[in-house]
Design a protein around this motif. Structure first.
Motif, mmCIF file in Angstrom:
data_model
loop_
_atom_site.group_PDB
_atom_site.id
_atom_site.type_symbol
_atom_site.label_atom_id
_atom_site.label_comp_id
_atom_site.label_asym_id
_atom_site.label_seq_id
_atom_site.Cartn_x
_atom_site.Cartn_y
_atom_site.Cartn_z
ATOM 1 N N VAL A 6 -63.505 -18.150 -63.928
ATOM 2 C CA VAL A 6 -62.099 -18.530 -64.027
ATOM 3 C C VAL A 6 -61.249 -17.281 -64.169
ATOM 4 O O VAL A 6 -61.691 -16.256 -64.667
ATOM 5 C CB VAL A 6 -61.847 -19.454 -65.235
ATOM 6 C CG1 VAL A 6 -62.534 -20.782 -65.069
ATOM 7 C CG2 VAL A 6 -62.311 -18.791 -66.529
ATOM 8 N N ASP A 7 -60.014 -17.368 -63.706
ATOM 9 C CA ASP A 7 -59.056 -16.287 -63.929
ATOM 10 C C ASP A 7 -58.571 -16.360 -65.371
ATOM 11 O O ASP A 7 -58.188 -17.432 -65.852
ATOM 12 C CB ASP A 7 -57.858 -16.422 -62.982
ATOM 13 C CG ASP A 7 -58.239 -16.131 -61.544
ATOM 14 O OD1 ASP A 7 -59.091 -15.261 -61.347
ATOM 15 O OD2 ASP A 7 -57.682 -16.771 -60.641
ATOM 16 N N ARG A 8 -58.594 -15.217 -66.056
ATOM 17 C CA ARG A 8 -58.126 -15.162 -67.432
ATOM 18 C C ARG A 8 -57.157 -14.000 -67.593
ATOM 19 O O ARG A 8 -57.450 -12.887 -67.166
ATOM 20 C CB ARG A 8 -59.300 -14.959 -68.405
ATOM 21 C CG ARG A 8 -60.260 -16.135 -68.458
ATOM 22 C CD ARG A 8 -59.651 -17.322 -69.164
ATOM 23 N NE ARG A 8 -60.642 -18.379 -69.351
ATOM 24 C CZ ARG A 8 -60.398 -19.519 -69.991
ATOM 25 N NH1 ARG A 8 -59.189 -19.748 -70.472
ATOM 26 N NH2 ARG A 8 -61.341 -20.421 -70.119
ATOM 27 N N PRO A 9 -56.005 -14.218 -68.203
ATOM 28 C CA PRO A 9 -55.073 -13.109 -68.436
ATOM 29 C C PRO A 9 -55.604 -12.182 -69.518
ATOM 30 O O PRO A 9 -56.496 -12.543 -70.302
ATOM 31 C CB PRO A 9 -53.798 -13.834 -68.897
ATOM 32 C CG PRO A 9 -54.294 -15.093 -69.535
ATOM 33 C CD PRO A 9 -55.504 -15.492 -68.725
ATOM 34 N N LEU A 215 -66.887 -9.683 -65.994
ATOM 35 C CA LEU A 215 -65.560 -9.622 -65.379
ATOM 36 C C LEU A 215 -65.741 -9.028 -63.991
ATOM 37 O O LEU A 215 -66.220 -7.896 -63.858
ATOM 38 C CB LEU A 215 -64.612 -8.750 -66.203
ATOM 39 C CG LEU A 215 -64.095 -9.321 -67.537
ATOM 40 C CD1 LEU A 215 -65.200 -9.365 -68.573
ATOM 41 C CD2 LEU A 215 -62.951 -8.459 -68.059
ATOM 42 N N TRP A 217 -64.331 -7.834 -60.222
ATOM 43 C CA TRP A 217 -63.172 -7.381 -59.455
ATOM 44 C C TRP A 217 -62.972 -8.281 -58.241
ATOM 45 O O TRP A 217 -63.908 -8.564 -57.499
ATOM 46 C CB TRP A 217 -63.406 -5.937 -59.006
ATOM 47 C CG TRP A 217 -62.335 -5.379 -58.128
ATOM 48 C CD1 TRP A 217 -62.379 -5.232 -56.777
ATOM 49 C CD2 TRP A 217 -61.054 -4.906 -58.538
ATOM 50 N NE1 TRP A 217 -61.210 -4.688 -56.323
ATOM 51 C CE2 TRP A 217 -60.377 -4.471 -57.376
ATOM 52 C CE3 TRP A 217 -60.413 -4.797 -59.764
ATOM 53 C CZ2 TRP A 217 -59.094 -3.943 -57.414
ATOM 54 C CZ3 TRP A 217 -59.133 -4.261 -59.811
ATOM 55 C CH2 TRP A 217 -58.488 -3.849 -58.647
ATOM 56 N N ASN A 218 -61.733 -8.736 -58.051
ATOM 57 C CA ASN A 218 -61.462 -9.635 -56.931
ATOM 58 C C ASN A 218 -60.012 -9.510 -56.501
ATOM 59 O O ASN A 218 -59.116 -10.010 -57.190
ATOM 60 C CB ASN A 218 -61.769 -11.091 -57.319
ATOM 61 C CG ASN A 218 -61.514 -12.051 -56.169
ATOM 62 O OD1 ASN A 218 -61.597 -11.670 -55.007
ATOM 63 N ND2 ASN A 218 -61.184 -13.295 -56.496
ATOM 64 N N SER A 221 -57.557 -8.019 -59.141
ATOM 65 C CA SER A 221 -57.600 -8.515 -60.515
ATOM 66 C C SER A 221 -59.049 -8.856 -60.858
ATOM 67 O O SER A 221 -59.947 -8.692 -60.041
ATOM 68 C CB SER A 221 -56.710 -9.753 -60.677
ATOM 69 O OG SER A 221 -57.189 -10.797 -59.858
ATOM 70 N N TYR A 222 -59.277 -9.325 -62.088
ATOM 71 C CA TYR A 222 -60.629 -9.678 -62.501
ATOM 72 C C TYR A 222 -60.750 -11.168 -62.770
ATOM 73 O O TYR A 222 -59.878 -11.782 -63.359
ATOM 74 C CB TYR A 222 -61.030 -8.892 -63.750
ATOM 75 C CG TYR A 222 -61.386 -7.464 -63.434
ATOM 76 C CD1 TYR A 222 -62.637 -7.137 -62.934
ATOM 77 C CD2 TYR A 222 -60.456 -6.452 -63.593
ATOM 78 C CE1 TYR A 222 -62.962 -5.832 -62.609
ATOM 79 C CE2 TYR A 222 -60.768 -5.144 -63.280
ATOM 80 C CZ TYR A 222 -62.028 -4.828 -62.780
ATOM 81 O OH TYR A 222 -62.334 -3.543 -62.457
ATOM 82 N N THR A 223 -61.857 -11.717 -62.329
ATOM 83 C CA THR A 223 -62.225 -13.083 -62.641
ATOM 84 C C THR A 223 -63.317 -13.023 -63.701
ATOM 85 O O THR A 223 -64.247 -12.236 -63.588
ATOM 86 C CB THR A 223 -62.742 -13.811 -61.385
ATOM 87 O OG1 THR A 223 -61.715 -13.815 -60.398
ATOM 88 C CG2 THR A 223 -63.132 -15.238 -61.713
#
Length: 236
Positions: A6-9, A215, A217-218, A221-223
């Protein structure tokens, strides 16, 4: 059950750390291959933690401060392999982590940093005193199968360890640019990347399953791969 990606801030990661750093000194490792962006994430995380806490409670203890000196590596004909597991002062790094773990918050603990401009460690480049959160970043924090197994002690000294990943293509491009900026010729940089750095990356990749979070790289940003038990830091 498999981990969920999941994407997390950054704020989610900050909350995860602050929820766990409740007693004594909290040591978080950020592992991953060379060129994955460990230093960049560490700086961003430190600054965001300190902003959220309203005080300088976090600081970075880089593994790179324990590079063996170029003179030592030259004497053992290991300079060309600088960055591989046996080119670090592993015992010194472990001792430094133990000092951070056992020294009461408020008492000074000097830590070496690494200056890329001179390609050498800087003794006492940072001093921990009132910081209760330590972010230590490096390639081999999760390594457990090299030589005399001295690296395996590192994981036992950390409260948690994350793994920062990126594709081989991204790693290669970043490392090539890094070495050229550092003064190598394009040919020398290419040789260093393909005959040393990416071999190290393959070794480090085998340690990924030992991390608490991955984490990846995508596209800028990081997923985050979140184990089901850690999906909500307020309940884990």
């Amino acid at each position: 059950m498999a981990a969920e990606f999941v994407d997390r801030p950054l704020s989610w990661l900050v909350r995860r750390v602050l929820d766990r750093a409740t007693r004594g000194r909290y040591l978080l490792g950020i592992a991953g291959p060379p060129g994955a962006g460990k230093s960049t994430l560490s700086v961003a995380l430190r600054d965001a933690i300190n902003l959220a806490a309203g005080d300088a409670v976090a600081e970075i203890a880089p593994m790179d401060g324990y590079h063996l000196s170029n003179d030592v590596l030259r004497a053992t004909e290991s300079l060309a392999r600088k960055g591989e597991p046996d080119t670090f002062d592993v015992d010194g790094y472990v001792s430094g982590l133990r000092r951070l773990r056992t020294t009461p918050v408020g008492e000074p603990v000097p830590w070496p940093t690494f200056d890329r401009s001179i390609d050498a460690p800087v003794p006492g480049g940072v001093v921990f005193d009132r910081q209760s959160i330590v972010l230590t970043e490096g390639n081999y924090l999760l390594l457990d199968d090299f030589g005399t197994r001295r690296w395996s002690v590192v994981r036992a000294l950390l409260d948690e360890c994350w793994y920062l990943d990126a594709t081989r293509e991204v790693l290669g491009k970043r490392l090539l640019h890094r070495h050229i900026r550092g003064g190598r010729t394009p040919a020398s940089a290419h040789d260093k990347v393909h005959n040393s750095d990416l071999r190290n990356a393959d070794l480090v990749a085998a340690t990924r399953q030992r991390a608490d979070l991955v984490l990846r790289w995508n596209a800028g940003s990081y997923t985050v791969a979140v184990p089901p038990s850690a999906a909500d830091p307020s309940t884990s």
